[in-house]
Design an enzyme around this catalytic site. Structure first.
Site, PDB file in Angstrom:
ATOM      1  N   PRO A   1       1.182  -1.041   0.118  1.00 31.26           N
ATOM      2  CA  PRO A   1      -0.318   0.314   0.055  1.00 31.26           C
ATOM      3  C   PRO A   1       0.619   1.191   0.192  1.00 31.26           C
ATOM      4  CG  PRO A   1       0.300  -1.318   2.241  1.00 31.26           C
ATOM      5  CD  PRO A   1       1.046  -1.870   1.123  1.00 31.26           C
TER       6      PRO A   1
ATOM      7  N   CYS B   1       4.224  29.060 -15.752  1.00 32.61           N
ATOM      8  CA  CYS B   1       3.566  29.557 -17.039  1.00 32.61           C
ATOM      9  C   CYS B   1       3.434  28.528 -16.740  1.00 32.61           C
ATOM     10  CB  CYS B   1       5.119  30.758 -16.995  1.00 32.61           C
ATOM     11  SG  CYS B   1       5.892  31.687 -16.300  1.00 32.61           S
ATOM     12  N   GLU B   2       2.143  27.931 -16.587  1.00 33.49           N
ATOM     13  CA  GLU B   2       1.975  26.547 -17.784  1.00 33.49           C
ATOM     14  C   GLU B   2      -0.118  26.970 -17.574  1.00 33.49           C
ATOM     15  OE1 GLU B   2       2.191  24.689 -19.398  1.00 33.49           O
ATOM     16  OE2 GLU B   2       4.880  25.043 -19.211  1.00 33.49           O
TER      17      GLU B   2
ATOM     18  N   TYR C   1       1.840  10.521  -3.510  1.00 27.77           N
ATOM     19  CA  TYR C   1       1.842  11.095  -5.065  1.00 27.77           C
ATOM     20  C   TYR C   1       2.124  12.916  -4.764  1.00 27.77           C
ATOM     21  CZ  TYR C   1       1.337   6.365  -5.122  1.00 27.77           C
ATOM     22  OH  TYR C   1       1.055   5.156  -5.641  1.00 27.77           O
TER      23      TYR C   1
ATOM     24  N   ARG D   1      -0.512  16.696  -9.274  1.00 31.63           N
ATOM     25  CA  ARG D   1      -1.378  15.695  -9.331  1.00 31.63           C
ATOM     26  C   ARG D   1      -3.194  16.214 -10.026  1.00 31.63           C
ATOM     27  NH1 ARG D   1      -4.875  13.406  -6.160  1.00 31.63           N
ATOM     28  NH2 ARG D   1      -4.820  11.306  -7.625  1.00 31.63           N
TER      29      ARG D   1
END
Ligand code: PLP
Length: 403
Positions: free
Chosen positions: A260, A328-329, A357, A298
């Site tokens: 896990p 800058c995206e 994550y 994520r």
């Protein structure tokens, strides 16, 4: 209750906060569910690889599932015993295989015939024997997000049943390979039991057919993937999960290994970020915060949902806003059309379910130092990774600047 405001003022933002007590509780729940059989919970280090987190699981008795030699080294550093360390992944290099054999870990999870041949060769060069397990791809649709689905033949992971059988026979005949386990991992954020049960049945049948040709395995490695609540998902109960697996193992004397990641750490983690500005483009409202996709990827990567809690004095009616970072995206967002009240400069947003994550997928894009990480246990707070400075970011490049 964790005092997020206090933590944000003491350690600044953006900041990751981990609740170690929550991690312990999740670990115990899952361990308890498998108590009818011998089991090892091998924590999937990639979910949250901070050494203090891995060490926390070591203290609880966990093993480690690693997908690079770097993670194997982390597991050792954190005090996980070598006989509980597993090395998985489709692309292990020769150097990684060599080091894993020398370190005498529990086993290498082999993912292709070509890899098995490499492991055999390297073990021979080292005049050693390598314990292996083979990752079977049961070709079952896990019913999760395609980016985190791994158990279909369309995915790059594992080998089909016929190849697996051939590989076990090859390994059994080699004096440098010791086939001890079988492995499957069909995907992540699994919320349905049926695909898990079906996969376990297929793999258990293979164990039985190997027994008939005198290949006796010891470890039944069911991978990880048990899902958690980000929003209003119905999740699988640890007890039902364990029962579904154990039900396929009648008359088999195997140690269950479960790997896990998310289940142990996702909802133990919070990402704290502060409001910089509000702005409006036409009808569209934005909240610009100091955290970004380089801290928590994520939402940008999978369109993942994270609950956002605003800590504010504001009493205004919630409105739909996009919560965006400074990178800058256009993909740099934490939420779209999310209902939040009007916010002021320095109001705090707590992004939930950020313990898996999260930090690990971070980067230095836009020359942004990665966030600090703190752990909370029994009401005590500890800094477990300091914030990256500009000097940290350029240190490796400065060496080349001289001439
Ligand atoms: C990623 C991974 C895990 C952990 O997955 P979670 O969804 O975080 O539980 C376990 N085993 C393997 C082989 C993995 O690749």
């Amino acid at each position: 209750m964790i005092n997020f405001k206090e933590l944000a003022s003491e350690y600044k933002t953006p900041l990751y906060v981990y609740d170690l007590d929550y991690m312990s509780a999740q670990y115990q729940k899952l361990k308890e569910a498998f108590k009818a059989k011998k089991s090892i919970l091998a924590y999937a280090v990639k979910a949250n690889s901070n050494l203090s987190v891995v060490k926390h699981f070591a203290t609880l008795g966990a093993g480690a599932d690693c997908v690079s030699i770097g993670e194997v080294r982390r597991a050792f550093l954190a005090g996980i015993p070598k006989y509980k360390i597993i090395f998985s992944g489709v692309g292990k290099s020769d150097d990684e295989i060599r080091e894993a054999i020398q370190k005498d870990i529990l086993y290498i999870n082999v993912e292709s015939e070509a890899e098995l041949a490499r492991v055999n060769l390297i073990a021979k060069e080292l005049d050693s024997t390598c314990r292996i397990s083979i990752r079977v791809n049961p070709n079952i649709d896990p019913k999760t997000h395609p980016y985190i689905s791994t158990g279909l033949h369309d995915n790059k992971f594992g080998v089909d049943l016929n190849s697996a059988k051939r590989m076990y026979i090859f390994a059994n005949n080699s004096e440098h390979l010791d086939p001890v386990g079988i492995h499957f991992h069909i995907g992540s954020q699994l919320t349905q039991l049926q695909p898990i049960r079906e996969s376990a049945e297929i793999v258990a049948d293979l164990v039985r057919s190997l027994q008939k040709i005198n290949i006796e395995l010891k470890f039944f490695d069911i991978g990880g993937g048990i899902g958690v609540k980000y929003d209003d998902e119905t999740t699988i109960k640890p007890y039902d999960y364990a029962q579904a697996i154990l039900g396929t193992l009648t008359a088999l004397d195997l140690t269950v290994i479960c790997e896990p990641g998310r289940f142990l750490t996702a909802n133990a983690g919070y990402f704290l970020t502060k409001v910089l500005y509000e702005k409006q483009n036409g009808d569209k409202k934005f909240v610009v915060v100091d955290g970004a996709m380089n801290d928590l990827l994520r939402p940008a990567l999978y369109g993942a949902y994270h609950k956002i809690e605003a800590i504010t004095e504001s009493t205004s009616e919630p409105r739909a806003v996009d919560v965006v970072g400074p990178v800058c995206e256009s993909g740099d967002f934490f939420a779209k059309n999310y209902l939040l009240p009007e916010l002021q400069h320095n109001d705090l947003l707590v992004i939930h379910s950020a313990g898996s994550y999260g930090f690990g997928m971070g980067s230095n894009y836009n020359t942004r130092g990665r966030s600090a990480e703190v752990a909370v246990q029994n009401g005590e707070v500890k800094l477990i990774r300091r914030r990256e400075s500009f000097e940290d970011l350029v240190a490796l490049e400065l060496e080349f600047l001289e001439d």
